[in-house]
Design a protein around this motif. Structure first.
Motif, mmCIF file in Angstrom:
data_model
loop_
_atom_site.group_PDB
_atom_site.id
_atom_site.type_symbol
_atom_site.label_atom_id
_atom_site.label_comp_id
_atom_site.label_asym_id
_atom_site.label_seq_id
_atom_site.Cartn_x
_atom_site.Cartn_y
_atom_site.Cartn_z
ATOM 1 N N ASN B 16 0.769 -1.107 -0.012
ATOM 2 C CA ASN B 16 -0.067 -0.075 -0.050
ATOM 3 C C ASN B 16 0.775 1.159 0.068
ATOM 4 N N ILE B 17 0.525 2.091 -1.056
ATOM 5 C CA ILE B 17 1.421 3.525 -0.913
ATOM 6 C C ILE B 17 0.099 4.186 -0.416
ATOM 7 N N ILE B 18 0.352 4.584 0.691
ATOM 8 C CA ILE B 18 -0.564 5.662 1.433
ATOM 9 C C ILE B 18 -0.093 7.100 1.497
ATOM 10 N N PHE B 19 -0.780 7.963 0.566
ATOM 11 C CA PHE B 19 -0.244 9.262 0.532
ATOM 12 C C PHE B 19 -1.216 10.141 1.664
ATOM 13 N N GLY B 20 -0.432 11.272 2.139
ATOM 14 C CA GLY B 20 -1.104 12.121 2.808
ATOM 15 C C GLY B 20 -0.432 13.587 2.598
ATOM 16 N N ASP B 24 1.959 21.800 3.366
ATOM 17 C CA ASP B 24 2.400 21.906 1.670
ATOM 18 C C ASP B 24 3.227 20.881 1.532
ATOM 19 N N THR B 25 3.162 19.774 2.217
ATOM 20 C CA THR B 25 4.178 18.761 1.649
ATOM 21 C C THR B 25 3.378 17.202 1.480
ATOM 22 N N LEU B 26 3.970 16.705 0.588
ATOM 23 C CA LEU B 26 3.276 15.238 0.086
ATOM 24 C C LEU B 26 4.070 14.342 0.848
ATOM 25 N N LYS B 27 3.295 13.449 1.574
ATOM 26 C CA LYS B 27 3.915 12.571 2.360
ATOM 27 C C LYS B 27 3.567 11.077 2.115
ATOM 28 N N VAL B 28 4.274 9.987 2.589
ATOM 29 C CA VAL B 28 3.796 8.663 2.385
ATOM 30 C C VAL B 28 4.386 7.884 3.575
ATOM 31 N N LEU B 29 3.282 6.859 4.053
ATOM 32 C CA LEU B 29 3.546 6.391 5.073
ATOM 33 C C LEU B 29 4.312 4.986 5.060
ATOM 34 N N TRP B 118 5.232 8.936 8.752
ATOM 35 C CA TRP B 118 4.945 9.698 7.588
ATOM 36 C C TRP B 118 6.406 10.075 7.182
ATOM 37 N N LYS B 119 6.550 9.940 5.918
ATOM 38 C CA LYS B 119 7.941 10.434 5.589
ATOM 39 C C LYS B 119 7.735 11.592 4.261
ATOM 40 N N GLU B 120 8.470 12.601 4.252
ATOM 41 C CA GLU B 120 8.376 13.241 2.997
ATOM 42 C C GLU B 120 8.834 12.781 1.941
ATOM 43 N N LEU B 121 7.889 12.710 0.814
ATOM 44 C CA LEU B 121 8.219 12.115 -0.292
ATOM 45 C C LEU B 121 9.567 12.522 -0.842
ATOM 46 N N ARG B 122 9.832 13.545 -0.931
ATOM 47 C CA ARG B 122 11.404 14.054 -1.457
ATOM 48 C C ARG B 122 12.421 13.474 -0.727
ATOM 49 N N SER B 171 2.290 20.299 -5.013
ATOM 50 C CA SER B 171 3.151 19.574 -4.287
ATOM 51 C C SER B 171 3.125 18.199 -4.889
ATOM 52 N N VAL B 172 1.950 17.789 -5.306
ATOM 53 C CA VAL B 172 1.713 16.533 -5.976
ATOM 54 C C VAL B 172 2.252 16.475 -7.442
ATOM 55 N N LEU B 173 2.117 17.751 -8.210
ATOM 56 C CA LEU B 173 2.781 17.829 -9.536
ATOM 57 C C LEU B 173 4.025 18.168 -9.629
ATOM 58 N N GLU B 174 4.563 18.463 -8.496
ATOM 59 C CA GLU B 174 5.819 19.022 -8.310
ATOM 60 C C GLU B 174 6.356 20.000 -9.411
#
Lengths: 229, 229
Positions: B16-20, B24-29, B118-122, B171-174
């Motif tokens: 599961n890729i759980i986006f949150g 102003d930051t896209l994160k993933v669990l 939760w980790k910042e995607l970048r 943030s999603v589209l960068e």
């Protein structure tokens, strides 16, 4: 512990929905099953994935065994894994769809099939396993994809008329399109090459032939152009 | 014959890729794995699918175990099945992504994880197994989906400002979006409800709050409207 051997008791298969287009009709390649379960019934071509085979490889293998073609559009769509979808055990199946030009293909039955045939999509009301549901899912994907990617051209001969192109879209989307709007839209996208060449051997007034300009599309796409019909 | 028992030796998992979205930051669990292989490394939350479990069920179970939430956006993305992707045998994995509002969720580690965060995607450059590749595939899907479906709202609180909505898309589209064009486009689609209510507890001049009008969108969609940002 998560890695009990109990879990290593399933198999997985690949099922291919191979779409083709014949004049003005959308067709799909079906096989008549040679084995139980569902022996003698029509089904999507598919096979168990071999232990040493990647998923895409398996999908290309099945396609090639049935049609002799390799370099065609093929994409993974969805994985189906209901607990009881297969009578012989837990088998999940990964559905792929591909688009071929019927005229470039000579089909032949392979090991798992008695017969193989192009069937008109609208004539199909029942398939083995959950294949009817799988086909519907792939059809929905095709309908979305042809709107936003120039993949419809895979189904046409290299040279086509605008009327043929419109018939293709009408047949995939199952609705009539306005001729003037369709032409305006497709030509304004600037991805067609006008061939300065006319149709041959037609009873009516011959129409201009076009081809898809893949190079132009690629360049435009890199600059942010989105194909949209 | 196609049904040799040799084939019933694989397992399959769901990841599961759980986006949150957090301000102003896209994160993933992510989870820190409690077991070998890759013990102690960060990975996407996932688990083997149980013999009596459907695929979607397994995906919802994993999500609920980690976050306590059930009724959120969740969709299958792609199945990964390279021959050697798992060191313990043939394990194919079906990737799902879901979108949650971080504020509605309290995360907890579950059986297969030491830690969950939760980790910042970048900030993510490496994950266990092929999970980095899986994450990239799901991210591409998210980027496409937010443009053509109003799913971005799942990541926001029920009431949001247009600036918050724009930050989400950026943030999603960068990429940066032009404020005026963005507002014009989103308001012209007529799927937002202006709440006649202002932001509270902000240092700057409070902005108007909006919510997504799901009912209106549903009606418009039935009449052929396509969300497109």
């Amino acid at each position: 512990m998560p890695f009990q051997n109990d879990f290593f008791k399933s198999a997985f298969s690949v099922d291919n929905i191979i779409f083709g287009f014949d004049r003005d009709t959308l067709k799909v390649l079906l096989i008549k099953r040679a084995y139980e379960p569902f022996s003698g019934e029509w089904a999507l071509p598919g096979d168990l994935v071999r232990p040493d085979e990647d998923l895409d490889q398996a999908a290309f293998r099945i396609l090639e065994e049935l049609t002799g073609v390799k370099d065609v559009y093929l994409d993974q769509v969805h994985t189906f894994g209901e607990v009881n979808r297969h009578p012989r055990g837990r088998v999940i199946t990964i559905a792929y769809y591909s688009l071929v030009n019927i005229k470039n293909v000579s089909i032949r039955a392979s090991s798992f099939a008695d017969k193989v045939a192009w069937k008109e999509l609208r004539s199909i009301s029942k398939l083995a396993f959950d294949h009817y549901e799988i086909m519907q899912t792939c059809l929905r994907r095709l309908r979305r994809d042809v709107k936003f990617q120039p993949i419809g051209f895979e189904l046409l001969p290299e040279k086509f008329t605008l009327t043929e192109l419109q018939r293709l879209y009408e047949s995939v989307l199952e609705k009539d399109l306005d001729k003037r709007n369709f032409r305006k839209k497709i030509l304004s996208m600037n991805v067609l090459k006008s061939l300065d060449e006319l149709q041959q051997n037609v009873a009516h007034r011959p129409a201009m032939l076009y081809s898809f300009d893949a190079e132009k599309y690629k360049l435009a796409k890199e600059q942010g152009f989105i194909f949209e019909l």
